[in-house]
Enzyme design. Structure first.
Site: not given
Ligand code: ASP
Length: 343
Positions: A199, A251
């Site tokens: 992300t 996250g």
């Molecule tokens: N926070 C993002 C989600 O849960 C994924 C990530 O940041 O890796 O969609």
């Protein structure tokens, strides 16, 4: 002082005088947090990440330096990362259970708490551009699915086929996650692991002291049933308020939503009077970690201080602070620092 000169349109004069060290603007970028270990990384791959993070942070900084609005810097910086297959945003987004890509993005401006977000979109080439269009040209904050796509089309944004976002390595990752899900008898994906990282997010302080934050993602591998994570949720994955700070998160989204992570950090800065470093560290390494949530954030406060805490082994990150110091990191320790515009 430099800000005042910039407001008066004297930046050109400054350049001519070779007074190139800008004092007040700042930018911080993340490219995802998770189990990022040196032992799993080739030197080529590491160099590719470092180069792309630097390209992005320097491009955003150049816009801020030219006195452009924070939202322009955020969108331009995120678009560099959306176009790179290295990150889980735009090209290189993870796959859903049904082998598609559903993208989420959001942006927030700290001056008047204006915000825009899109969720679960499949055919908008740049989700962050769509989020910005929602903020600038609609009375709404969040648009989802086909409605968001119609709006983007009406706004003249570039549309693509869903397979524009395809990459072999993410398809491979989906297969692995599905095999694990089958073994565990699970209905939906969303496990934290190397498969979902990447992300992207950016927070800036612009020449007018505005804090702007943005986030763009493909979400979590093998997500299903229209699952939406924290990235397009204002207060969870993205938040900006000139009175406190700006935050972009990465996250395990469900935890970031439940713990209202981005807004909580800024509330601590505003109401407890603690530094952004302390507030972000407490929320990530205490509150979230104790709850079992993994990930990290990038943040900038109203004085331009930068924080980048994470409770995972690594987080792709880069920043240029208000002294022109460039920092790049992937694992626990900073990888490199250098001086931008040193006199
Ligand atoms: N926070 C993002 C989600 O849960 C994924 C990530 O940041 O890796 O969609």
């Amino acid at each position: 002082m430099l800000k005042q000169l910039r407001r008066l349109g004297l930046t050109g004069t400054l350049c001519a005088l070779s007074l190139s060290a800008y004092a007040d603007i700042a930018i911080v970028v993340h490219g995802g947090a998770g189990t990022i270990l040196k032992k799993d990384m080739t030197s080529e791959k590491e160099a590719a990440y470092v180069a792309k993070l630097k390209e992005a942070v320097q491009a955003g900084y150049a816009k801020l330096e030219a006195g452009e609005p924070g939202e322009d810097a955020v969108v331009a910086t995120i678009q560099i990362l959306e176009a790179s297959p290295l990150f889980n945003a735009g090209v290189g987004a993870v796959y859903t259970y049904d082998e598609e890509h559903e993208l989420d993005a959001s942006i927030m401006h700290g001056a008047h708490r204006q915000a825009g977000a899109v969720a679960g979109v499949k055919t908008i080439r740049s989700p962050i551009a769509a989020a910005r269009a929602v903020m600038a040209h609609s009375p709404h904050v969040m648009l989802a699915g086909e409605g968001a796509e119609s709006f983007a089309r009406e706004q003249g944004l570039e549309m693509v086929d869903n397979n524009y976002f395809d990459t072999d390595h993410r398809l491979e990752a989906l297969k692995k996650v599905k095999a694990r899900m089958q073994e565990a008898g699970k209905q939906a994906g969303g496990q934290q692991g190397a498969e979902k990282m990447g992300t992207v997010g950016v927070v800036v302080m612009d020449a007018k002291d505005n804090i702007v934050a943005g986030t763009s993602t493909g979400g979590m591998t093998a997500k299903r049933y229209g699952r939406i994570g924290d990235s397009p949720v204002i207060g969870a994955g993205t938040f900006a308020d000139n009175n406190s700070c700006g935050v972009s998160a990465t996250g395990h989204g469900e935890y970031f939503i439940r713990y209202n992570v981005a807004a909580d950090i800024c509330a601590r800065v505003r109401y407890h009077g603690v530094s952004v470093t302390r507030a972000a560290d407490t929320v990530i390494n205490d509150v979230l970690k104790n709850a079992g949530g993994t990930g990290g954030v990038i943040a900038i406060d109203r004085q331009g201080h930068i924080a980048m805490p994470f409770n995972t082994p690594g987080m792709y990150r880069a920043s240029i602070d208000n002294n022109g110091k460039l920092t790049v990191g992937i694992y626990q320790d900073v990888l490199e620092t250098s001086q931008i515009n040193a006199q």
